[in-house]
Design an enzyme around this catalytic site. Structure first.
Site, short mmCIF file in Angstrom:
data_model
loop_
_atom_site.label_atom_id
_atom_site.label_comp_id
_atom_site.label_asym_id
_atom_site.label_seq_id
_atom_site.Cartn_x
_atom_site.Cartn_y
_atom_site.Cartn_z
N CYS A 333 18.17 38.70 36.01
CA CYS A 333 17.39 38.82 37.65
C CYS A 333 17.86 37.79 38.29
O CYS A 333 17.89 36.68 37.79
CB CYS A 333 15.88 38.68 37.34
SG CYS A 333 14.99 38.69 38.79
N ARG A 426 17.83 50.01 46.21
CA ARG A 426 18.61 48.89 45.71
C ARG A 426 20.11 49.29 45.48
O ARG A 426 20.20 50.28 45.88
CB ARG A 426 18.14 48.57 44.32
CG ARG A 426 16.67 48.06 44.16
CD ARG A 426 16.23 48.38 42.61
NE ARG A 426 14.98 47.62 42.50
CZ ARG A 426 14.37 47.95 41.37
NH1 ARG A 426 15.08 48.76 40.47
NH2 ARG A 426 13.11 47.37 41.38
#
Ligand code: IMP
Length: 500
Positions: A333, A426
């Protein structure tokens, strides 16, 4: 003299300064006298809506983690998997049907029945069959026995069985399969529906090693093998529904396509869903929670991701019962760097769990078994694992050799990475919040998850807690003690001063 001795901090003291704490930043102290036996320890966690996990692990809805194979293996070991939603048509649009098929496979799984056996067609040559067997190894051995179907496909019309003893690998290579196979009229087969017990009985009574199972129209459904049954273990921890089928979750987005996805995936038998968004404290999520709760009241819905008590309270008021806690802490992440809004994993779990009656699912940054223990100790009811399950035999993708280390590795990528390119939400058109890389190959879930369980049970034993509820009660009463870690202590807790 006579003063109460307390070492370390209570959880409240540990987290009170408002500093972002990760699992690395503290350790748990052995302050409890152990007077329970390991076999008294139960790791069960009740997620609600009939989903009780005997192993408190959920596999993250990620396209390099949760294939149907992984969901099946994890459910057999007492956890549950969540089938991701990043299946696409060739034009890049979402393909819901592929996700549905994965769910169906998990729900249909019968331990011992091979659903997609390696088959050949009667027109194949023996050389072809040998080659197909080499390509489809079971462990290290090439497959040498094949059901023969008209189309050559796993669920085609059964025409015979080509067994190892029916052909020579040197003399018969140019023969056609149909010339060497045992034809249907001479073949003993089972007819679906049949229980594993009945199939096993037939194998022994008829002195067989392989039993093809067909439907009434003679289409091949399964293959049952003696060697599978011999090593067929019981899975006493398996996560099953009331019809004894394995349980499975699926990921759903907050975009309009979600309505169709929900309809189809629940129809396929899924037991619950995860609203899979990195930012769960939104109007879109609230609308989705309300919709799912009203339309599918019997199904589990897991919300998130969130990481603050404010968000917890907000979603709890909307009737949510469980949520993923973690923003920016995943191993793949880059959210923190990309948008600056995130929270250290352990802090999020502690503060959120304290603020809510919902089930807290610790998500992100769990790198080792000790981190699972820490997450459970500070309030989580269950953990979600991405990194720790990617790289298993059952996760999607091939194992390759990393050229630098020479070690076997598998791909692991964030769902917000450029490579996963999830789509409009995304991906290319947005600033990526994840990356793609490799993790070490970890072997099968059936070996790895029992080891994880063993580590958690050892910790519960040291902490003298028989279950997660007791652990939480002790933690809340300040009876579990913690210590902050310095850089030196962290170094000391890893392997050090050793040539390897
Ligand atoms: P890990 O177990 O530390 O690798 O974390 C897995 C978790 O990371 C998932 O359950 C998601 O909550 C989160 N995650 C997955 N993909 C991404 C991404 O691309 N960016 C940020 N977080 C992600």
């Amino acid at each position: 003299m006579g003063e109460e001795i307390y070492s370390g901090f209570s959880a409240k003291e540990l987290f009170k300064e408002g500093i972002g704490m990760t699992y690395d930043d503290f350790s748990i102290l052995d302050t409890s006298f152990t007077n329970i036996d390991r076999n008294e320890i139960v790791l069960e966690t009740d997620l609600g809506k009939g989903i009780v996990l005997k192993t408190p692990i959920i596999a993250a809805p990620m396209d390099t983690v949760t294939s149907k194979e992984l969901c099946i293996a994890l459910a057999l070991q007492g956890g549950i998997g969540c089938i991701h939603y990043n299946f696409k048509n060739p034009d890049g649009s979402p393909d819901i049907d592929k996700q549905v098929k994965e769910i169906e496979s998990v729900k249909r799984f019968e331990n011992g029945f091979i659903e997609n056996p390696v088959t050949v067609s009667p027109e194949n040559t023996i050389a072809d069959a040998i080659q197909i067997g080499e390509k489809n190894k079971v462990g290290k051995s090439a497959i040498d026995t094949f059901p023969v179907t008209e189309s050559g496909k796993p669920h085609g019309k059964l025409l015979g069985l080509l067994r190892k003893q029916d052909y020579s690998r040197t003399k018969h290579t140019d023969f056609k399969v149909k010339d060497r196979m045992v034809p249907l009229k001479k073949l003993i087969k089972g007819e679906w529906p049949i229980t594993l017990h009945e199939a096993n009985k037939l194998l022994w009574e008829e002195h067989l090693l392989f039993l093809p199972i067909t439907d009434k129209k003679c289409n091949l459904r399964y293959l049952v093998t003696r060697s599978d049954l011999d090593k067929n273990e019981e899975y006493p921890l398996a996560t099953k529904d009331e019809n004894k089928r394995l349980m499975v979750l699926f990921a759903v987005e907050t975009r309009p396509i979600a309505y169709e996805r929900l309809e189809k995936c629940f129809k396929a038998g899924a037991d619950g869903c995860i609203i899979d968004t990195s930012q769960g404290y939104t109007r879109y999520e609230v609308d989705m929670i309300k919709y799912i709760k009203e339309k599918y009241p019997d199904k589990l819905v897991i919300g998130g991701n969130i990481s603050t008590p404010e968000a917890c309270k907000g979603l709890e008021e909307e009737g949510l019962n469980s949520y993923r806690c973690g923003q920016g802490s995943g191993s793949i992440c880059t959210t923190s760097g990309a948008i600056g809004v995130s929270r250290a994993g352990a802090s999020g779990v502690y503060y959120c769990a304290k603020a809510t009656k919902m089930k807290t699912i610790a998500d992100g940054g769990i790198r080792q078994v000790g981190d699972i223990v820490k997450a459970l100790t500070i309030g989580a009811d269950v953990v979600i694992l991405g990194n720790m399950l990617a790289g298993t035999e059952e996760s999607p993708g091939n194992t390759i050799i990393d050229p630098e280390s020479g070690l076997p590795v598998k791909i692991y990528r964030g769902m917000g990475s450029k490579e996963a390119n999830v789509g409009e939400i995304r991906g290319y058109s947005r600033l990526p919040q994840g990356v793609s890389g490799h993790v070490k190959y970890k072997g099968s879930i059936h070996e790895w998850v029992p080891l994880i369980r063993d580590g958690i049970i050892s910790a519960f034993h040291v902490l003298n807690c028989k279950n997660i509820k007791e652990l939480h009660e002790k933690m809340n009463k300040g009876k579990i003690r913690f210590e902050k870690r310095t850089v030196g202590s962290l170094r000391e807790s890893n392997v050090h001063d050793l040539l390897m």
